[in-house]
Design a protein around this motif. Structure first.
Motif, mmCIF file in Angstrom:
data_model
loop_
_atom_site.group_PDB
_atom_site.id
_atom_site.type_symbol
_atom_site.label_atom_id
_atom_site.label_comp_id
_atom_site.label_asym_id
_atom_site.label_seq_id
_atom_site.Cartn_x
_atom_site.Cartn_y
_atom_site.Cartn_z
ATOM 1 N N ARG A 94 28.573 84.988 -37.202
ATOM 2 C CA ARG A 94 27.373 83.981 -36.947
ATOM 3 C C ARG A 94 26.185 84.575 -36.465
ATOM 4 N N ASP A 95 26.343 86.043 -35.927
ATOM 5 C CA ASP A 95 25.164 86.576 -35.211
ATOM 6 C C ASP A 95 24.692 87.782 -35.923
ATOM 7 N N TYR A 96 25.511 88.555 -36.828
ATOM 8 C CA TYR A 96 25.357 89.609 -37.416
ATOM 9 C C TYR A 96 25.622 89.697 -39.050
ATOM 10 N N SER A 97 24.986 90.326 -39.934
ATOM 11 C CA SER A 97 24.870 90.216 -41.092
ATOM 12 C C SER A 97 26.467 91.118 -41.549
ATOM 13 N N PRO A 98 26.688 90.761 -42.733
ATOM 14 C CA PRO A 98 27.874 91.489 -43.203
ATOM 15 C C PRO A 98 27.684 93.006 -43.239
ATOM 16 N N GLU A 99 26.775 93.638 -43.439
ATOM 17 C CA GLU A 99 26.412 95.146 -43.399
ATOM 18 C C GLU A 99 26.520 95.615 -41.979
ATOM 19 N N GLN A 100 26.073 94.650 -41.097
ATOM 20 C CA GLN A 100 26.268 95.195 -39.463
ATOM 21 C C GLN A 100 27.693 94.896 -39.224
ATOM 22 N N LEU A 101 28.259 93.949 -39.475
ATOM 23 C CA LEU A 101 29.747 93.755 -39.388
ATOM 24 C C LEU A 101 30.715 95.196 -39.609
ATOM 25 N N ASP A 102 30.193 95.322 -40.921
ATOM 26 C CA ASP A 102 31.210 96.571 -41.465
ATOM 27 C C ASP A 102 30.686 97.855 -40.684
ATOM 28 N N ALA A 103 29.339 98.145 -40.083
ATOM 29 C CA ALA A 103 28.914 99.055 -39.514
ATOM 30 C C ALA A 103 29.712 99.051 -38.145
ATOM 31 N N TRP A 104 29.952 98.053 -37.657
ATOM 32 C CA TRP A 104 30.394 97.881 -36.296
ATOM 33 C C TRP A 104 32.028 98.115 -36.276
ATOM 34 N N ALA A 105 32.588 97.412 -37.258
ATOM 35 C CA ALA A 105 34.116 97.420 -37.371
ATOM 36 C C ALA A 105 34.423 97.713 -38.794
ATOM 37 N N GLY A 106 34.612 98.950 -39.295
ATOM 38 C CA GLY A 106 34.881 99.370 -40.593
ATOM 39 C C GLY A 106 36.122 99.171 -40.826
ATOM 40 N N GLY A 107 36.592 99.452 -41.879
ATOM 41 C CA GLY A 107 38.038 99.521 -42.214
ATOM 42 C C GLY A 107 39.165 100.711 -41.944
ATOM 43 N N ARG A 108 38.322 101.867 -41.251
ATOM 44 C CA ARG A 108 39.033 102.875 -41.004
ATOM 45 C C ARG A 108 38.778 103.589 -39.728
ATOM 46 N N PRO A 109 39.395 102.748 -38.654
ATOM 47 C CA PRO A 109 39.322 102.946 -37.388
ATOM 48 C C PRO A 109 40.064 104.461 -37.033
ATOM 49 N N ASP A 110 39.537 105.095 -35.894
ATOM 50 C CA ASP A 110 40.410 106.187 -35.625
ATOM 51 C C ASP A 110 41.478 105.892 -34.460
ATOM 52 N N THR A 111 42.539 105.491 -34.977
ATOM 53 C CA THR A 111 43.771 105.189 -34.029
ATOM 54 C C THR A 111 43.985 106.033 -33.195
ATOM 55 N N GLU A 112 43.930 107.453 -33.425
ATOM 56 C CA GLU A 112 44.224 108.220 -32.308
ATOM 57 C C GLU A 112 43.315 107.910 -30.993
ATOM 58 N N ALA A 113 41.934 108.233 -31.442
ATOM 59 C CA ALA A 113 41.004 107.865 -30.422
ATOM 60 C C ALA A 113 41.046 106.660 -29.693
ATOM 61 N N TRP A 114 41.224 105.564 -30.291
ATOM 62 C CA TRP A 114 41.404 104.262 -29.803
ATOM 63 C C TRP A 114 42.669 104.292 -28.686
ATOM 64 N N GLY A 115 43.515 105.009 -29.025
ATOM 65 C CA GLY A 115 44.875 104.977 -28.368
ATOM 66 C C GLY A 115 44.777 105.674 -27.256
#
Length: 154
Positions: free
Chosen positions: A34-55
């Protein structure tokens, strides 16, 4: 706000990481839409996160996980300096007090807490006594996102 009676707030376990990544992606792409465009959402949370870095990050921080009826309904983490890094609640559990319960526990023992809050999360933090220090614009994958650097002194 009625918090489910069967909510459990517990410590993060490394095995939680894949589910937290899914929750993060889904929450950003639904709740924040509701607050960000689809392009912004993809930039923020893309489909390929760094699982190791998050962990690694989740393990190094004080990280809590909320479970409701055995389903991970939210999570949040804070570092030793009082920087609240992440706070996300599953789209199906919004408005039930889960973020409040997580924050109440994460904020304990800190005199000053800082965070970067999204446009969507800003009202939640304002209600908790945070103040906006400044608007912040971050560029991810060439796309600009607006958020707010906020702080709270306890």
């Amino acid at each position: 706000m009625n918090m489910p009676s069967d909510i459990i707030i517990r410590a993060y376990r490394p095995a939680d990481c894949p589910e937290l990544l899914r929750l993060f992606f889904d929450t950003v792409h639904t709740v924040n839409a509701r607050d960000y465009s689809p392009e912004q959402l993809d930039a923020w949370a893309g489909g390929r996160p760094d699982t190791e870095a998050w962990g690694c990050s989740l393990s190094e921080h004080f990280t809590l996980v909320a479970e409701t009826s055995g389903i991970i309904s939210g999570f949040g983490d804070i570092d030793n300096s009082g920087y609240l890094d992440r706070l996300y609640v599953h789209k199906d559990f919004q408005g039930m007090g889960i973020a409040t319960a997580l924050c109440d526990r994460l904020e304990m023992g800190h005199e000053r807490i800082t965070t970067y809050a999204s446009i969507t999360a800003r009202p939640f933090f304002l209600k908790r006594g945070y103040r906006v220090v400044r608007e912040n614009r971050v560029v991810r994958h060439g796309i600009e996102l607006l958020n707010y650097f906020m702080e709270k002194t306890l």
